[in-house]
Scaffold this active site. Structure first.
Site, PDB file in Angstrom:
ATOM      1  N   GLY A  11      76.243  67.377 -34.737  1.00  0.00           N
ATOM      2  CA  GLY A  11      75.782  66.501 -33.659  1.00  0.00           C
ATOM      3  C   GLY A  11      76.876  66.254 -32.629  1.00  0.00           C
ATOM      4  N   GLY A  70      81.756  55.530  -0.495  1.00  0.00           N
ATOM      5  CA  GLY A  70      80.754  54.458  -0.465  1.00  0.00           C
ATOM      6  C   GLY A  70      79.389  54.928  -0.921  1.00  0.00           C
ATOM      7  NE  ARG A 115      90.764  59.488 -42.406  1.00  0.00           N
ATOM      8  CZ  ARG A 115      89.775  58.776 -42.921  1.00  0.00           C
ATOM      9  NH1 ARG A 115      88.715  59.376 -43.418  1.00  0.00           N
ATOM     10  NH2 ARG A 115      89.813  57.460 -42.933  1.00  0.00           N
ATOM     11  NE  ARG A 170      81.899  60.940   4.905  1.00  0.00           N
ATOM     12  CZ  ARG A 170      81.381  60.003   5.661  1.00  0.00           C
ATOM     13  NH1 ARG A 170      80.221  60.189   6.271  1.00  0.00           N
ATOM     14  NH2 ARG A 170      82.008  58.853   5.819  1.00  0.00           N
ATOM     15  CD  GLU A 225      75.512  62.406 -32.410  1.00  0.00           C
ATOM     16  OE1 GLU A 225      76.079  63.371 -32.916  1.00  0.00           O
ATOM     17  OE2 GLU A 225      74.305  62.392 -32.118  1.00  0.00           O
TER      18      GLU A 225
HETATM   19  N1  CAA Z   1      80.998  66.573 -43.960  1.00  0.00           N
HETATM   20  C1  CAA Z   1      80.575  66.294 -45.228  1.00  0.00           C
HETATM   21  N2  CAA Z   1      81.101  65.295 -45.970  1.00  0.00           N
HETATM   22  C2  CAA Z   1      82.098  64.563 -45.406  1.00  0.00           C
HETATM   23  C3  CAA Z   1      82.574  64.801 -44.109  1.00  0.00           C
HETATM   24  C4  CAA Z   1      82.005  65.851 -43.387  1.00  0.00           C
HETATM   25  N3  CAA Z   1      82.394  66.129 -42.151  1.00  0.00           N
HETATM   26  N4  CAA Z   1      83.537  63.901 -43.812  1.00  0.00           N
HETATM   27  C5  CAA Z   1      83.684  63.134 -44.912  1.00  0.00           C
HETATM   28  N5  CAA Z   1      82.804  63.536 -45.854  1.00  0.00           N
HETATM   29  C6  CAA Z   1      82.675  63.001 -47.216  1.00  0.00           C
HETATM   30  C7  CAA Z   1      84.009  63.063 -47.925  1.00  0.00           C
HETATM   31  O1  CAA Z   1      84.214  64.325 -48.516  1.00  0.00           O
HETATM   32  C8  CAA Z   1      83.824  61.989 -48.954  1.00  0.00           C
HETATM   33  O2  CAA Z   1      82.996  62.450 -49.988  1.00  0.00           O
HETATM   34  P1  CAA Z   1      83.498  62.533 -51.505  1.00  0.00           P
HETATM   35  O3  CAA Z   1      83.894  61.108 -51.820  1.00  0.00           O
HETATM   36  O4  CAA Z   1      82.328  63.046 -52.248  1.00  0.00           O
HETATM   37  O5  CAA Z   1      84.679  63.441 -51.458  1.00  0.00           O
HETATM   38  C9  CAA Z   1      83.018  60.928 -48.217  1.00  0.00           C
HETATM   39  O6  CAA Z   1      82.346  61.619 -47.164  1.00  0.00           O
HETATM   40  C10 CAA Z   1      83.862  59.810 -47.653  1.00  0.00           C
HETATM   41  O7  CAA Z   1      84.805  60.357 -46.770  1.00  0.00           O
HETATM   42  P2  CAA Z   1      85.984  59.500 -46.150  1.00  0.00           P
HETATM   43  O8  CAA Z   1      86.761  58.891 -47.281  1.00  0.00           O
HETATM   44  O9  CAA Z   1      86.701  60.356 -45.181  1.00  0.00           O
HETATM   45  O10 CAA Z   1      85.171  58.314 -45.440  1.00  0.00           O
HETATM   46  P3  CAA Z   1      85.676  57.079 -44.590  1.00  0.00           P
HETATM   47  O11 CAA Z   1      84.949  55.880 -45.050  1.00  0.00           O
HETATM   48  O12 CAA Z   1      87.154  57.050 -44.523  1.00  0.00           O
HETATM   49  O13 CAA Z   1      85.060  57.401 -43.131  1.00  0.00           O
HETATM   50  C11 CAA Z   1      84.961  58.349 -40.944  1.00  0.00           C
HETATM   51  C12 CAA Z   1      85.365  58.511 -42.424  1.00  0.00           C
HETATM   52  C13 CAA Z   1      85.268  59.687 -40.312  1.00  0.00           C
HETATM   53  C14 CAA Z   1      85.748  57.264 -40.249  1.00  0.00           C
HETATM   54  C15 CAA Z   1      83.432  58.040 -40.870  1.00  0.00           C
HETATM   55  O14 CAA Z   1      83.141  56.746 -41.344  1.00  0.00           O
HETATM   56  C16 CAA Z   1      82.893  58.174 -39.460  1.00  0.00           C
HETATM   57  O15 CAA Z   1      82.633  59.282 -39.005  1.00  0.00           O
HETATM   58  N6  CAA Z   1      82.666  57.029 -38.762  1.00  0.00           N
HETATM   59  C17 CAA Z   1      81.991  57.044 -37.480  1.00  0.00           C
HETATM   60  C18 CAA Z   1      80.527  56.757 -37.676  1.00  0.00           C
HETATM   61  C19 CAA Z   1      79.668  57.511 -36.690  1.00  0.00           C
HETATM   62  O16 CAA Z   1      79.974  58.605 -36.270  1.00  0.00           O
HETATM   63  N7  CAA Z   1      78.534  56.924 -36.356  1.00  0.00           N
HETATM   64  C20 CAA Z   1      77.605  57.581 -35.494  1.00  0.00           C
HETATM   65  C21 CAA Z   1      76.318  56.840 -35.456  1.00  0.00           C
HETATM   66  S1  CAA Z   1      74.985  57.906 -35.108  1.00  0.00           S
HETATM   67  C22 CAA Z   1      74.872  58.059 -33.453  1.00  0.00           C
HETATM   68  O17 CAA Z   1      75.684  57.589 -32.690  1.00  0.00           O
HETATM   69  C23 CAA Z   1      73.738  58.907 -33.010  1.00  0.00           C
HETATM   70  C24 CAA Z   1      73.194  58.472 -31.708  1.00  0.00           C
HETATM   71  O18 CAA Z   1      72.495  57.505 -31.645  1.00  0.00           O
HETATM   72  C25 CAA Z   1      73.435  59.246 -30.490  1.00  0.00           C
END
Ligand code: CAA
Length: 376
Positions: free
Chosen positions: A236, A334, A369, A262, A357
């Site tokens: 995404g 403007g 990371r 312009r 996202e």
């Molecule tokens: N793919 C698959 N799994 C993943 C992954 C990825 N890219 N990244 C992390 N994971 C998994 C990890 O492997 C881990 O799994 P296991 O425990 O099984 O190993 C688990 O997820 C937890 O990973 P982290 O410890 O890295 O998680 P965290 O709590 O530290 O968070 C973060 C990481 C990157 C900060 C995450 O919380 C994040 O992306 N936050 C932002 C939230 C976001 O993007 N929200 C979007 C809302 S939707 C939207 O905006 C759509 C819209 O309306 C337009």
């Protein structure tokens, strides 16, 4: 661009010019979304670009998809976003769903007859998505959902929602993902957000009160919901980057045309070196963003989705979109600040690309990371 991409974007550009552009200014003002426009995009075959043909998709590549999003975003960032979020939902169901789930939910989404939405964020769990509190309590035959989701793109107009909810303990391992239809008893919509931009794309609160969801609607297994969400977001984020490229390209096009026409101090303002430097930087930022988005799209097409590249593409292209659209308003002066020209709308639409996202600060966290792992 290959022949398919040229053909696709040329005919799509015509559709956008004739069927979307004439409505954009008034609909932006009124906050009006038109389902017939989305379905028109569906008739063009661009609402399920990367999905397999057996589920009604076009079976094309992610690279084809990012070209399509860039083209739609040149006319309308909100419609491009509606397509991209609905496509993310499809990708999630296609990748993590079983055959019955794919057969049941995908065809209406790929054809553009219906819209999909993604529900992860909550009021206290935005960047820290793993802290979400919406609960999914195990009951006979399924789960009972309770909680509220916030800032959901296409909330209210979408029919199929991917909802992340807590089935286990604290943290990301306690999260599961469910497919929930809009007409499920116990599922209602809260307030519609009033926003700076993306005005034709509705953003709503989702409320779950004793909402029963059968076990068959769970994606993968209990506790896998966070991985489902993150996997979907990787792709995404590249799509959001592609929308940023379209936004920048339109702002650049408007700026160069205006600067050539312009006249001030008896010459086209384009001929002032101060303006040339700005326009050259805008073109450079747009092209760098496009290259970054294409590199990330290539990793997806090669089935080696690279989270670091996906975050880089989103970060680069959306920061660039904010800068390029802001500079476009400056070039037009403007008149750029008025709705007589679309650049102020693109500037407002660009802002939230840096937030959705995963904020661009979170993209930097993801990149850092990966760097740590690579260098340790
Ligand atoms: N793919 C698959 N799994 C993943 C992954 C990825 N890219 N990244 C992390 N994971 C998994 C990890 O492997 C881990 O799994 P296991 O425990 O099984 O190993 C688990 O997820 C937890 O990973 P982290 O410890 O890295 O998680 P965290 O709590 O530290 O968070 C973060 C990481 C990157 C900060 C995450 O919380 C994040 O992306 N936050 C932002 C939230 C976001 O993007 N929200 C979007 C809302 S939707 C939207 O905006 C759509 C819209 O309306 C337009």
């Amino acid at each position: 661009m290959n022949d398919i991409q040229k053909e696709l974007t040329t005919s799509l550009a015509k559709f956008c010019k004739e069927s979307i552009e004439p409505h954009m200014e008034a609909d932006d003002h009124d906050g009006k979304f038109r389902m017939e426009i989305f379905q028109g995009l569906g008739d063009y075959g661009v609402t399920g670009i990367t999905l397999p043909e057996e589920y009604g998709g076009a079976g094309l590549s992610y690279m084809d998809y990012v070209y399509v999003l860039e083209e739609i975003a040149k006319t309308s960032v909100p419609y491009a976003v509606t397509v991209s979020v609905s496509s993310m939902v499809q990708t999630i169901i296609n990748e993590y769903g079983n055959k019955a789930q794919k057969e049941k939910y995908l065809p209406a989404l790929t054809s553009g007859q219906e819209i999909g939405a993604f529900a992860l964020s909550e009021s206290h769990a935005g960047s820290d998505a793993g802290a979400l509190k919406t609960s999914a309590r195990k009951v006979d035959g399924g789960y009972m959902l309770n909680g509220t989701k916030m800032w959901i793109t296409s909330g209210g107009i979408a029919k199929t929602y991917i909802v992340m909810a807590r089935t286990g303990g604290e943290g990301s391992k306690g999260v599961s993902a469910f497919i929930v239809r809009d007409d499920t008893p116990g599922f209602t919509f809260g307030k519609a957000e009033k926003k700076m931009g993306w005005k034709t794309s509705p953003t709503r609160e989702l409320i779950f009160e004793n909402c029963f969801v059968p076990t068959e609607n769970m994606l993968l297994d209990e506790g896998k919901g966070f991985n489902v969400a993150m996997g979907g977001l990787d792709r995404g984020r590249v799509a959001i980057g592609a929308i940023g490229v379209g936004c920048s390209q339109r702002a650049l096009d408007e700026s160069v045309r205006y600067a050539l026409e312009r006249h001030q101090f008896k010459q086209a303002i384009f001929d002032f070196q101060g303006l040339q430097f700005m326009l050259a930087d805008m073109a450079l930022e747009t092209e760098c963003s496009r290259l970054m988005v294409h590199k990330a799209a290539e990793s997806i097409d090669q089935k080696k989705t690279n989270s670091k590249l996906c975050s880089m593409a989103k970060l680069k292209a959306t920061d660039a979109a904010m800068k390029v659209t802001t500079d476009a308003v400056q070039v037009l002066g403007g008149v750029g600040y008025t709705s007589e020209f679309p650049v102020e709308r693109f500037m407002r639409d660009a802002k939230v690309l840096q937030i959705v996202e995963g904020t661009n600060q979170i993209q930097r966290v993801v990149i850092a990371r990966h760097l740590k792992k690579e260098y340790e």
